[in-house]
Write a protein that holds these residues in place. Sequence first.
Motif, PDB file in Angstrom:
ATOM      1  N   MET A   1      -1.524  -0.114  -2.404  1.00 25.20           N
ATOM      2  CA  MET A   1      -2.660  -0.173  -2.888  1.00 25.20           C
ATOM      3  C   MET A   1      -3.236  -1.527  -2.244  1.00 25.20           C
ATOM      4  O   MET A   1      -2.615  -2.563  -2.271  1.00 25.20           O
ATOM      5  N   ARG A   2      -4.653  -1.405  -1.920  1.00 23.73           N
ATOM      6  CA  ARG A   2      -5.243  -2.649  -1.387  1.00 23.73           C
ATOM      7  C   ARG A   2      -6.235  -3.147  -2.738  1.00 23.73           C
ATOM      8  O   ARG A   2      -6.878  -2.441  -3.415  1.00 23.73           O
ATOM      9  N   ALA A   3      -6.304  -4.553  -2.908  1.00 28.40           N
ATOM     10  CA  ALA A   3      -7.112  -4.976  -4.043  1.00 28.40           C
ATOM     11  C   ALA A   3      -8.509  -5.101  -3.396  1.00 28.40           C
ATOM     12  O   ALA A   3      -8.890  -5.088  -2.480  1.00 28.40           O
ATOM     13  N   PRO A   4      -9.471  -4.739  -4.511  1.00 24.88           N
ATOM     14  CA  PRO A   4     -10.798  -4.569  -4.154  1.00 24.88           C
ATOM     15  C   PRO A   4     -11.374  -6.080  -3.758  1.00 24.88           C
ATOM     16  O   PRO A   4     -12.511  -6.080  -2.963  1.00 24.88           O
ATOM     17  N   ILE A   5     -10.829  -7.199  -4.233  1.00 21.36           N
ATOM     18  CA  ILE A   5     -11.251  -8.235  -3.692  1.00 21.36           C
ATOM     19  C   ILE A   5      -9.981  -9.251  -3.145  1.00 21.36           C
ATOM     20  O   ILE A   5      -8.929  -9.079  -3.539  1.00 21.36           O
ATOM     21  N   GLY A   6     -10.168 -10.105  -2.091  1.00 26.97           N
ATOM     22  CA  GLY A   6      -8.963 -10.856  -1.755  1.00 26.97           C
ATOM     23  C   GLY A   6      -7.835 -10.174  -0.552  1.00 26.97           C
ATOM     24  O   GLY A   6      -8.227  -8.736  -0.635  1.00 26.97           O
ATOM     25  N   ASP A   7      -6.988 -11.025  -0.251  1.00 28.12           N
ATOM     26  CA  ASP A   7      -6.123 -10.278   0.680  1.00 28.12           C
ATOM     27  C   ASP A   7      -4.730 -10.457  -0.023  1.00 28.12           C
ATOM     28  O   ASP A   7      -3.878 -11.794   0.312  1.00 28.12           O
ATOM     29  N   PHE A   8      -4.304  -9.773  -0.628  1.00 26.40           N
ATOM     30  CA  PHE A   8      -2.792  -9.871  -1.277  1.00 26.40           C
ATOM     31  C   PHE A   8      -1.928  -8.873  -1.012  1.00 26.40           C
ATOM     32  O   PHE A   8      -2.077  -7.727  -0.723  1.00 26.40           O
ATOM     33  N   ASP A   9      -0.640  -9.508  -0.703  1.00 27.22           N
ATOM     34  CA  ASP A   9       0.507  -8.568  -0.252  1.00 27.22           C
ATOM     35  C   ASP A   9       0.866  -7.419  -1.350  1.00 27.22           C
ATOM     36  O   ASP A   9       1.370  -6.438  -1.048  1.00 27.22           O
ATOM     37  N   ASP A  10       0.606  -7.723  -2.643  1.00 28.12           N
ATOM     38  CA  ASP A  10       1.322  -7.007  -3.631  1.00 28.12           C
ATOM     39  C   ASP A  10      -0.040  -6.645  -4.740  1.00 28.12           C
ATOM     40  O   ASP A  10      -0.263  -7.585  -5.549  1.00 28.12           O
TER      41      ASP A  10
END
Length: 184
Positions: free
Chosen positions: A1-10
Amino acid sequence: MRAPIGDFDDARPAPDCLELLVAPVADALRAWSGDVPAEQLIYVDTDPEIADTAAFVEHYGAELLDASANCVVVVGKRGGESTLAACVVLSSTRVDVNGVVRGQLGARKASFAPRDTAVRDSGMEYGGITPIGLPGGWPLLVDAAVVDADWVLIGSGSRRGKLIVPGKAFAGLPGAVVLDGLGI
């Protein structure tokens, strides 16, 4: 899943990782009944060594400063009585403790709660306190700018991990009062 904001690996729906959350937050998600489905609350794994806002945005991206909120515990005092409350404001602002908070709590004096009190009474770690899972009966003062935001990054109850929450969800949290000008 991709977070709606930011660039997070998990990034995962928060209800899918209750074991990673402190008990009060996990319990609040299990009992979730807000207008926003619990599955829209996203848990992102982050480094606990950089949980404080300045270090966090330096590492994960300066654009998150405008999309982040802080939850701080305050104490209002009047006539020997003390009231603990939580305040949620955008990270780019600070809580108007002596104006809006004092007036809303009907307190003669208001201040930030001592660290030990905030941690003990919230059941959460300092630097990760979140409005989701606060003790019943606590007033929750939320700046209108937080509610108006599409997505807001907040603590998860511990220094490891954050929650990304639709802004409108904050208005439906237990004890929430939405106020203009809480964050100055």
